[in-house]
Design an enzyme around this catalytic site. Structure first.
Site, mmCIF file in Angstrom:
data_model
loop_
_atom_site.group_PDB
_atom_site.id
_atom_site.type_symbol
_atom_site.label_atom_id
_atom_site.label_comp_id
_atom_site.label_asym_id
_atom_site.label_seq_id
_atom_site.Cartn_x
_atom_site.Cartn_y
_atom_site.Cartn_z
ATOM 1 N N SER A 65 0.833 -1.219 0.000
ATOM 2 C CA SER A 65 0.000 0.000 0.000
ATOM 3 C C SER A 65 0.862 1.262 0.000
ATOM 4 O O SER A 65 2.038 1.231 0.373
ATOM 5 C CB SER A 65 -0.892 0.021 1.241
ATOM 6 O OG SER A 65 -1.569 -1.197 1.389
HETATM 7 N N1 SAM Z 1 -0.154 -5.217 4.058
HETATM 8 C C1 SAM Z 1 0.569 -5.544 2.849
HETATM 9 C C2 SAM Z 1 1.955 -4.989 2.837
HETATM 10 O O1 SAM Z 1 2.367 -4.304 3.796
HETATM 11 O O2 SAM Z 1 2.675 -5.267 1.862
HETATM 12 C C3 SAM Z 1 -0.176 -5.177 1.598
HETATM 13 C C4 SAM Z 1 -1.385 -5.998 1.437
HETATM 14 S S1 SAM Z 1 -2.008 -6.164 -0.199
HETATM 15 C C5 SAM Z 1 -2.707 -4.600 -0.494
HETATM 16 C C6 SAM Z 1 -3.377 -7.252 0.161
HETATM 17 C C7 SAM Z 1 -2.954 -8.662 0.507
HETATM 18 O O3 SAM Z 1 -4.110 -9.350 0.987
HETATM 19 C C8 SAM Z 1 -2.432 -9.451 -0.666
HETATM 20 O O4 SAM Z 1 -1.158 -9.950 -0.381
HETATM 21 C C9 SAM Z 1 -3.447 -10.586 -0.819
HETATM 22 O O5 SAM Z 1 -2.897 -11.802 -1.270
HETATM 23 C C10 SAM Z 1 -3.990 -10.692 0.590
HETATM 24 N N2 SAM Z 1 -5.292 -11.341 0.736
HETATM 25 C C11 SAM Z 1 -6.385 -11.255 -0.067
HETATM 26 N N3 SAM Z 1 -7.386 -12.004 0.432
HETATM 27 C C12 SAM Z 1 -6.920 -12.580 1.573
HETATM 28 C C13 SAM Z 1 -7.475 -13.443 2.549
HETATM 29 N N4 SAM Z 1 -8.735 -13.917 2.472
HETATM 30 N N5 SAM Z 1 -6.711 -13.820 3.594
HETATM 31 C C14 SAM Z 1 -5.439 -13.383 3.715
HETATM 32 N N6 SAM Z 1 -4.856 -12.553 2.825
HETATM 33 C C15 SAM Z 1 -5.590 -12.152 1.762
#
Ligand code: SAM
Length: 220
Positions: A65
């Site tokens: 993000s």
């Molecule tokens: N917080 C992260 C960082 O500091 O890099 C960025 C997060 S990214 C915007 C969103 C993440 O949520 C992705 O890596 C995606 O694979 C994960 N995601 C999506 N659905 C999910 C779920 N049901 N459970 C866990 N992770 C999930």
């Protein structure tokens, strides 16, 4: 040979911009941003962009993000040292490292559905001294009951509504921060658990996160 980037200086300038822009007010949030090297959480081809205030690709169709968005969430969360946090969506591990700076390393559990990202996040975190953050692989739309209750559940992927298991896994007066709304384009919702177990929710800033894909969120 290309010019060497002075990442520490760039980090300081980015934090100054976040303060001047009104994204960071809390000195503890400022210290956390100064303590975590964003470049260490990026794929090599994105590293030169580490201190631009923008989301960047981390592979697997996912992003880290924008720092200003993370700052908004950390300011809203009012985290205290010792509180236990569940982050949903580990991605690169950067946000988890910031959380760890604020609450302490053994108090952060982060869940990621893409195993390869979870593995890389563990190695990113360990490489810069945040190896005590717990990263688990699974569907975060179900929360992570094994380590509940949490003082704060912070989602970094967008859900159609707050999944029921999250409220059940919150401590009394615990908070949920999550992007809620359509698959593309949400609003940051801040919800606090009441004594009767229900949630008091309010809407914060509009935001645009990748979708939360899971049994209590969006289909794959
Ligand atoms: N917080 C992260 C960082 O500091 O890099 C960025 C997060 S990214 C915007 C969103 C993440 O949520 C992705 O890596 C995606 O694979 C994960 N995601 C999506 N659905 C999910 C779920 N049901 N459970 C866990 N992770 C999930």
């Amino acid at each position: 040979m290309g010019r060497e980037i002075d990442f520490a200086a760039e980090r300081g300038r980015m934090v100054d911009r976040l303060v001047r822009g009104g994204y960071i007010h809390n000195p503890r949030v400022r210290e956390a941003f100064l303590a975590v090297p964003r470049e260490s959480f990026l794929v090599p081809e994105e590293r030169a962009e580490a201190y631009r205030d923008t989301p960047l690709s981390i592979g697997h169709n996912q992003t880290i993000s924008a720092p200003s968005m993370i700052a908004i969430m950390l300011e809203e969360a009012l985290l205290q040292r010792g509180e236990r946090i569940l982050e949903i969506g580990t991605g690169s591990g950067y946000h988890a490292a910031l959380l760890s700076s604020l609450v302490g390393p053994r108090n952060v559990i982060s869940i990621e559905r893409v195993e390869a990202l979870a593995e890389r996040a563990r190695s990113n975190l360990a490489s810069v001294g945040f190896g005590e953050v717990t990263v688990v692989v699974g569907d975060g739309s179900l929360g992570y009951p094994d380590r509940a209750p949490y003082d704060c559940i912070m989602a970094t992927a967008g859900a159609p509504q707050i999944p029921d298991p999250w409220a059940a896994q919150l401590s009394s007066r615990g908070r949920i921060l999550a992007p809620i709304g359509p698959r593309h384009g949400q609003v940051l919702v801040i919800a606090t658990k009441r004594a009767d177990g229900g949630l008091d929710a309010r809407e914060g800033t509009p935001c645009a996160f990748v979708p939360l894909v899971g049994s209590q969120a969006w289909p794959d």
